[in-house]
Motif scaffolding. Structure first.
Motif, mmCIF file in Angstrom:
data_model
loop_
_atom_site.group_PDB
_atom_site.id
_atom_site.type_symbol
_atom_site.label_atom_id
_atom_site.label_comp_id
_atom_site.label_asym_id
_atom_site.label_seq_id
_atom_site.Cartn_x
_atom_site.Cartn_y
_atom_site.Cartn_z
ATOM 1 N N LEU A 1 -9.029 -17.868 19.300
ATOM 2 C CA LEU A 1 -8.522 -19.379 19.900
ATOM 3 C C LEU A 1 -6.968 -18.702 20.630
ATOM 4 C CD1 LEU A 1 -9.336 -20.822 16.538
ATOM 5 C CD2 LEU A 1 -9.986 -21.842 18.751
ATOM 6 N N SER A 2 -6.279 -19.719 20.904
ATOM 7 C CA SER A 2 -4.831 -19.594 21.189
ATOM 8 C C SER A 2 -4.380 -19.612 20.282
ATOM 9 C CB SER A 2 -4.104 -20.672 22.132
ATOM 10 O OG SER A 2 -5.038 -20.544 23.270
ATOM 11 N N VAL A 3 -3.151 -18.412 20.114
ATOM 12 C CA VAL A 3 -2.082 -18.550 18.534
ATOM 13 C C VAL A 3 -0.654 -18.247 19.059
ATOM 14 C CG1 VAL A 3 -2.050 -17.395 16.012
ATOM 15 C CG2 VAL A 3 -4.443 -17.198 17.788
ATOM 16 N N LEU A 4 -0.304 -19.686 18.101
ATOM 17 C CA LEU A 4 1.146 -19.485 18.091
ATOM 18 C C LEU A 4 1.012 -18.587 16.542
ATOM 19 C CD1 LEU A 4 2.553 -22.699 19.417
ATOM 20 C CD2 LEU A 4 3.419 -20.559 20.234
ATOM 21 N N MET A 5 2.636 -17.667 16.327
ATOM 22 C CA MET A 5 2.343 -16.486 15.001
ATOM 23 C C MET A 5 4.427 -16.044 14.758
ATOM 24 S SD MET A 5 0.495 -12.698 14.061
ATOM 25 C CE MET A 5 1.603 -12.097 15.174
ATOM 26 N N VAL A 6 4.314 -16.804 13.959
ATOM 27 C CA VAL A 6 5.863 -16.619 12.729
ATOM 28 C C VAL A 6 5.406 -15.899 12.784
ATOM 29 C CG1 VAL A 6 7.437 -17.359 11.971
ATOM 30 C CG2 VAL A 6 6.564 -18.820 13.714
ATOM 31 N N SER A 7 6.543 -14.430 12.898
ATOM 32 C CA SER A 7 6.319 -13.543 12.092
ATOM 33 C C SER A 7 7.615 -12.547 11.621
ATOM 34 C CB SER A 7 4.812 -12.507 12.310
ATOM 35 O OG SER A 7 4.458 -11.540 11.639
ATOM 36 N N HIS A 8 8.190 -11.460 10.918
ATOM 37 C CA HIS A 8 8.786 -10.586 10.782
ATOM 38 C C HIS A 8 8.256 -9.463 10.040
ATOM 39 C CE1 HIS A 8 11.358 -13.213 9.954
ATOM 40 N NE2 HIS A 8 11.654 -14.034 8.812
ATOM 41 N N ASP A 9 6.774 -9.861 10.594
ATOM 42 C CA ASP A 9 5.708 -8.046 10.539
ATOM 43 C C ASP A 9 6.104 -7.108 11.744
ATOM 44 O OD1 ASP A 9 4.330 -5.724 10.341
ATOM 45 O OD2 ASP A 9 3.675 -6.896 8.700
ATOM 46 N N GLU A 10 6.903 -6.529 12.249
ATOM 47 C CA GLU A 10 7.147 -6.061 13.626
ATOM 48 C C GLU A 10 5.981 -5.150 13.529
ATOM 49 O OE1 GLU A 10 10.470 -3.231 14.623
ATOM 50 O OE2 GLU A 10 11.985 -4.774 13.677
ATOM 51 N N ARG A 11 5.482 -4.461 13.012
ATOM 52 C CA ARG A 11 3.621 -3.515 13.280
ATOM 53 C C ARG A 11 2.885 -4.427 13.140
ATOM 54 N NH1 ARG A 11 3.675 0.730 8.205
ATOM 55 N NH2 ARG A 11 4.540 -1.263 7.175
ATOM 56 N N LEU A 12 2.591 -5.599 12.381
ATOM 57 C CA LEU A 12 1.772 -6.755 13.426
ATOM 58 C C LEU A 12 1.713 -7.322 14.637
ATOM 59 C CD1 LEU A 12 -0.790 -7.452 10.789
ATOM 60 C CD2 LEU A 12 0.555 -9.804 10.621
ATOM 61 N N VAL A 13 3.699 -7.445 14.711
ATOM 62 C CA VAL A 13 3.486 -8.304 15.874
ATOM 63 C C VAL A 13 2.890 -6.834 16.845
ATOM 64 C CG1 VAL A 13 5.092 -8.898 18.081
ATOM 65 C CG2 VAL A 13 5.008 -9.605 15.321
ATOM 66 N N ALA A 14 3.313 -5.830 16.733
ATOM 67 C CA ALA A 14 2.648 -4.914 18.189
ATOM 68 C C ALA A 14 1.262 -4.742 18.186
ATOM 69 C CB ALA A 14 3.222 -3.927 17.993
#
Length: 208
Positions: free
Chosen positions: A176-189
């Motif tokens: 799916l297309s996902v919009l994800m708010v996150s503070h976790d830089e490793r997860l984002v990367a």
């Protein structure tokens, strides 16, 4: 393209949180929205969900309106609901007038429990579930709605590293297309195809 933001801006009173921000979300991609607390990340999600208006700019859906489903941040109070994991996930089917699921709904419920790796513990109480298992139950609720777009509002916050990976691997598997708010830089990367950095006048969109 699923969603396009053009010259968007948000303000409270006379203070602009951010202005002139452009971004896009492609089909099947994950867009991470990052920034410090109070910069307006959840406010933007609310605008995307149609719950409030932008102060400036526009959000457009080039292929027409998309069905969205929301996965919230970890909420320990769900342990007080007195429900099994199966019954908690099935709340997505709640119609008020009937407590019984149809055959098709039962099949869809079993499928999503398997997809989110909850089938073996589905008859345990939510009060015995770990934080990661509860978040996957919220994800399962969202997936039962058969959305086009998943909205993850800090859904991995307060989870241990392995629980974060398990949850996000399930998210990726949906396609799916996902919009994800996150503070976790490793997860984002690791998972994001694009990053919308909300930092006041320094806000910018990066497509990886």
């Amino acid at each position: 393209m699923i969603l396009v933001g053009q010259q968007i801006g948000m303000r409270f009173g006379s203070r602009w949180l951010y202005q002139n921000v452009d971004f896009s979300l492609k089909k099947g991609e994950i867009l991470a929205i990052t920034g410090e607390n109070g910069v307006g990340k959840t406010t933007l999600l609310r605008a995307i969900l149609g719950q409030m208006d932008l102060s400036a700019g526009a959000l457009t859906w080039p292929n027409g309106p998309q069905k969205m489903a929301y996965v919230p941040q970890f909420r320990p109070e769900v342990a007080q609901f007195g429900l099994t994991i199966r019954d908690f996930v099935a709340l997505s089917f709640y119609r008020g007038w009937s407590p019984f699921l149809t055959r098709a709904e039962k099949a869809a419920l079993q499928a999503v429990l398997a997809q989110t790796h909850l089938q073996d513990i589905a008859d345990r109480g939510m009060d015995t579930a770990s934080g990661g298992e509860r978040q996957r139950a919220y994800l399962a609720q969202a997936l039962l709605q058969q959305p086009d777009v998943l909205i993850l509002d800090e859904a991995t916050a307060n989870l241990d590293p392995q629980a974060k990976i398990t949850l996000m691997d399930v998210v990726v598997s949906t396609g799916l297309s996902v919009l994800m708010v996150s503070h976790d830089e490793r997860l984002v990367a690791k998972y994001a195809h694009g990053v919308l950095q909300l930092r006041g006048e320094g806000s910018k969109f990066i497509h990886v």
